[in-house]
Design a protein around this motif. Structure first.
Motif, PDB file in Angstrom:
ATOM      1  N   SER A 120       0.828  -1.205   0.000  1.00 57.93           N
ATOM      2  CA  SER A 120       0.000   0.000   0.000  1.00 57.93           C
ATOM      3  C   SER A 120       0.864   1.257   0.000  1.00 57.93           C
ATOM      4  CB  SER A 120      -0.921  -0.011   1.221  1.00 57.93           C
ATOM      5  OG  SER A 120      -1.683   1.171   1.294  1.00 57.93           O
ATOM      6  N   TRP A 121       1.897   1.266   0.837  1.00 57.62           N
ATOM      7  CA  TRP A 121       2.800   2.433   0.874  1.00 57.62           C
ATOM      8  C   TRP A 121       3.529   2.605  -0.459  1.00 57.62           C
ATOM      9  CZ3 TRP A 121       5.373   1.296   6.293  1.00 57.62           C
ATOM     10  CH2 TRP A 121       4.468   1.613   7.291  1.00 57.62           C
ATOM     11  N   ALA A 122       3.956   1.501  -1.033  1.00 58.24           N
ATOM     12  CA  ALA A 122       4.668   1.574  -2.310  1.00 58.24           C
ATOM     13  C   ALA A 122       3.760   2.123  -3.403  1.00 58.24           C
ATOM     14  CB  ALA A 122       5.199   0.197  -2.692  1.00 58.24           C
ATOM     15  N   LEU A 123       2.489   1.724  -3.386  1.00 62.14           N
ATOM     16  CA  LEU A 123       1.549   2.194  -4.407  1.00 62.14           C
ATOM     17  C   LEU A 123       1.323   3.700  -4.302  1.00 62.14           C
ATOM     18  CD1 LEU A 123      -0.147   1.149  -6.723  1.00 62.14           C
ATOM     19  CD2 LEU A 123      -2.054   0.843  -5.133  1.00 62.14           C
ATOM     20  N   LYS A 124       1.337   4.230  -3.082  1.00 62.91           N
ATOM     21  CA  LYS A 124       1.200   5.685  -2.915  1.00 62.91           C
ATOM     22  C   LYS A 124       2.394   6.411  -3.547  1.00 62.91           C
ATOM     23  CE  LYS A 124      -1.562   5.613   1.331  1.00 62.91           C
ATOM     24  NZ  LYS A 124      -1.617   5.981   2.764  1.00 62.91           N
ATOM     25  N   TYR A 137       9.715   6.281  -7.633  1.00 66.06           N
ATOM     26  CA  TYR A 137       9.686   4.867  -8.023  1.00 66.06           C
ATOM     27  C   TYR A 137      10.728   4.066  -7.241  1.00 66.06           C
ATOM     28  CZ  TYR A 137       7.013   6.665 -12.021  1.00 66.06           C
ATOM     29  OH  TYR A 137       6.075   7.277 -12.801  1.00 66.06           O
ATOM     30  N   ASN A 138      11.902   4.642  -7.077  1.00 65.95           N
ATOM     31  CA  ASN A 138      12.946   3.954  -6.306  1.00 65.95           C
ATOM     32  C   ASN A 138      12.539   3.793  -4.845  1.00 65.95           C
ATOM     33  OD1 ASN A 138      14.669   3.682  -8.526  1.00 65.95           O
ATOM     34  ND2 ASN A 138      15.680   5.638  -8.130  1.00 65.95           N
ATOM     35  N   LYS A 139      11.874   4.814  -4.295  1.00 64.40           N
ATOM     36  CA  LYS A 139      11.401   4.719  -2.910  1.00 64.40           C
ATOM     37  C   LYS A 139      10.362   3.605  -2.775  1.00 64.40           C
ATOM     38  CE  LYS A 139      10.369   8.623  -0.989  1.00 64.40           C
ATOM     39  NZ  LYS A 139       9.579   9.832  -0.605  1.00 64.40           N
ATOM     40  N   ALA A 140       9.492   3.500  -3.765  1.00 68.62           N
ATOM     41  CA  ALA A 140       8.477   2.449  -3.733  1.00 68.62           C
ATOM     42  C   ALA A 140       9.117   1.060  -3.755  1.00 68.62           C
ATOM     43  CB  ALA A 140       7.517   2.611  -4.915  1.00 68.62           C
ATOM     44  N   LEU A 141      10.157   0.913  -4.564  1.00 65.70           N
ATOM     45  CA  LEU A 141      10.819  -0.396  -4.664  1.00 65.70           C
ATOM     46  C   LEU A 141      11.672  -0.699  -3.445  1.00 65.70           C
ATOM     47  CD1 LEU A 141      11.728  -0.307  -8.451  1.00 65.70           C
ATOM     48  CD2 LEU A 141      10.048  -1.785  -7.328  1.00 65.70           C
ATOM     49  N   GLU A 142      12.119   0.325  -2.717  1.00 63.16           N
ATOM     50  CA  GLU A 142      12.805   0.086  -1.445  1.00 63.16           C
ATOM     51  C   GLU A 142      11.827  -0.450  -0.405  1.00 63.16           C
ATOM     52  OE1 GLU A 142      14.671   3.666  -0.254  1.00 63.16           O
ATOM     53  OE2 GLU A 142      16.214   3.622  -1.830  1.00 63.16           O
ATOM     54  N   ASN A 200       7.107  -4.812  -6.112  1.00 67.62           N
ATOM     55  CA  ASN A 200       5.895  -4.085  -6.479  1.00 67.62           C
ATOM     56  C   ASN A 200       5.819  -3.936  -7.997  1.00 67.62           C
ATOM     57  OD1 ASN A 200       4.309  -1.370  -6.989  1.00 67.62           O
ATOM     58  ND2 ASN A 200       3.732  -2.091  -4.952  1.00 67.62           N
ATOM     59  N   VAL A 201       4.822  -4.543  -8.590  1.00 67.28           N
ATOM     60  CA  VAL A 201       4.709  -4.601 -10.051  1.00 67.28           C
ATOM     61  C   VAL A 201       4.495  -3.219 -10.651  1.00 67.28           C
ATOM     62  CG1 VAL A 201       3.397  -5.573 -11.972  1.00 67.28           C
ATOM     63  CG2 VAL A 201       3.818  -6.946  -9.934  1.00 67.28           C
ATOM     64  N   GLU A 202       3.621  -2.429 -10.040  1.00 66.99           N
ATOM     65  CA  GLU A 202       3.313  -1.109 -10.592  1.00 66.99           C
ATOM     66  C   GLU A 202       4.552  -0.213 -10.591  1.00 66.99           C
ATOM     67  OE1 GLU A 202       0.597  -0.554 -12.072  1.00 66.99           O
ATOM     68  OE2 GLU A 202      -0.354  -2.433 -11.447  1.00 66.99           O
ATOM     69  N   ALA A 203       5.360  -0.304  -9.533  1.00 64.77           N
ATOM     70  CA  ALA A 203       6.575   0.498  -9.476  1.00 64.77           C
ATOM     71  C   ALA A 203       7.579   0.061 -10.536  1.00 64.77           C
ATOM     72  CB  ALA A 203       7.208   0.388  -8.080  1.00 64.77           C
TER      73      ALA A 203
END
Length: 489
Positions: free
Chosen positions: A296-300, A321-326, A331-334
């Motif tokens: 959920s956090w990554a999607l935001k 995007y890098n923050k989401a993947l961290e 995460n597929v969307e990222a």
């Protein structure tokens, strides 16, 4: 049902717990099936206690089916010595040192809780013919007490000092001031007298790995060493000292302590009946919930990155995007969003790598498959310009393998194959022409050699013919001379 644990509990609390068990657990067949004789034999081993805690006995009786269940020890416990565990979890000084506990109460609790087989550490104060005396400074093993100021003395008789030779005096190995680790042999609670031994056989099984005898300051328990440094900071609170320890910052503290106790993190028991693991499915546990929370956090972050991308702020978008993947590495969307940004910036190889990872996680993701096919075709065009035709062909084939109806890849592949065929034909033609040139040049060389040979042969013939005429002339002159000689004579 853990019968040994139940025997220990009944042996500690006595008949009061026995009667409570029978009344509270009347519907539990495991407890009711245990013979009364078994429980009564445990009572005979009970030691004298100052008072019984009724509230604790009632709690044990109500929770007996949970407390004595084998799930508490669902895996093997990990045993590490004091030095190895120093950074695994917070090792604190004794709690009474941070409280204003009178010395008499400390002494009373010490003699109440100490048992035969416990490990004590002391300093040799005097040596006699019958043994030596030690002043206790700390406890080893599982107990943690602040006892150095209590001035408790223990005797180690000479018979409890191992001899290293038949004719050697065992007391000759010790000096006043030596630090000694020993095991308690006898406890006189009434007169507050202690006797210790250096024989390892006195240790219980779970403490048998400890070595008894003379030790150095480095062998003192960690809590004692920290206790010594705490004396100058009496005003510090327990919470402050806890946060200052290195082990408290260890992110794996909970997992380590569960392993030390032998409790499974996945199937951990609880004394609250509503929290029994059998009442929950896998998605209700922390690992699954943490995964959902991270997603959920990554999607935001991905949504924020998409907004930056649409506004042309590509650097900010990449950071999101890098923050989401961290937060969520799968995460597929990222991955798809970052891959699209890489493709826009011309980093096609990185874009293909992100799209591949996205499809590994979610093979049915439409955008990942679509963008990957388009990027593969574009990458194939780059490789064609670099004359890496085989690699370009692999890109087109991979795109068609993902989507057989992708027309751009099919068209590019057909053009490439025609180009490759023409290239092959051109190379074959050039090879034939080169071979023909080689054959022609070889024939010319042979003709030149033959002409030179023929010229050489003609010259030789002329030479021989001129030589023959000269010989004939010389012969005729000789004949004329001979005739003239005969005529005049």
């Amino acid at each position: 049902m853990n019968k040994d644990l139940m025997r220990q509990s009944v042996g500690y609390h006595g008949p009061a717990l026995l009667s409570l068990l029978k009344s509270e657990q009347y519907e539990n067949p495991d407890i009711q099936s245990i013979s009364t004789e078994f429980l009564k034999t445990a009572i005979h081993h009970r030691k004298a206690r100052r008072s019984d805690n009724i509230a604790i006995q009632q709690f044990v009786a109500r929770k007996a089916d949970l407390l004595f269940a084998p799930t508490w020890k669902s895996m093997a416990s990990t045993d590490l010595n004091d030095e190895e565990t120093e950074d695994y979890y917070a090792i604190m000084p004794p709690i009474e040192q941070l409280m204003e506990v009178p010395s008499d109460d400390k002494r009373q609790y010490f003699f109440r809780d100490i048992e035969r087989g416990d490990i004590v550490i002391g300093r040799v104060t005097s040596i006699r013919d019958f043994g030596f005396f030690v002043m206790l400074i700390s406890l080893g093993g599982d107990l943690v007490r602040d006892i150095e100021s209590l001035e408790i003395t223990a005797l180690c008789p000479i018979r409890d000092v191992p001899s290293h030779g038949k004719h050697e005096d065992p007391m000759s190995y010790f000096q006043v001031g030596d630090l000694i680790r020993a095991a308690l042999k006898d406890v006189d609670r009434y007169h507050e007298r202690l006797a210790v031994t250096l024989h390892p056989s006195a240790l219980p099984t779970h403490l048998s790995h400890w070595k008894l005898g003379v030790i150095s300051r480095e062998d003192l328990p960690t809590y004692y060493r920290r206790n010594a440094t705490l004396g100058n900071h009496v005003a510090e609170t327990y919470d402050t000292i806890l946060h200052q320890t290195l082990g408290f910052a260890n992110p794996s503290t909970v997992e380590y302590l569960l392993g030390k106790l032998g409790i499974s993190e996945i199937d951990s028991p609880s004394l609250m009946r509503g929290l029994q693991s059998k009442n929950f499915i896998g998605d209700d546990y922390a690992a699954a919930l943490r995964k959902k929370q991270s997603a959920s956090w990554a999607l935001k972050c991905v949504k924020t990155g998409v907004d930056h991308f649409k506004a042309g702020r590509h650097v900010d978008a990449m950071n999101e995007y890098n923050k989401a993947l961290e937060i969520d590495s799968n995460n597929v969307e990222a991955l798809v969003a970052r891959g699209a940004l890489y493709a826009t910036k011309g980093s096609l190889s990185k874009a293909i790598s992100d799209f591949d990872l996205a499809l590994e996680t979610c093979p049915t993701h439409r955008n990942a498959k679509k963008y990957l096919c388009q990027t593969l075709v574009e990458r194939g065009g780059q490789l064609e310009e670099e004359e890496m035709l085989t690699n370009a062909e692999n890109c087109y084939k991979k795109a068609l393998k993902l989507d057989q109806s992708f027309g751009e890849a099919e068209e590019a592949l057909q053009k490439l194959r025609k180009r490759m065929q023409k290239s092959i034909e051109k190379k074959e033609k050039e090879t034939r022409e080169e071979e023909n040139k080689v054959e022609v040049s070889s024939a010319e060389k042979l003709r030149k050699l033959l002409k030179e040979e023929k010229r050489s042969v003609g010259e030789m013939v002329q030479f021989f013919e001129s030589s023959t005429c000269l010989v004939n002339i010389i012969s005729d002159e000789e004949k004329k001379k001979k005739i003239n000689f005969f005529i005049f004579n």
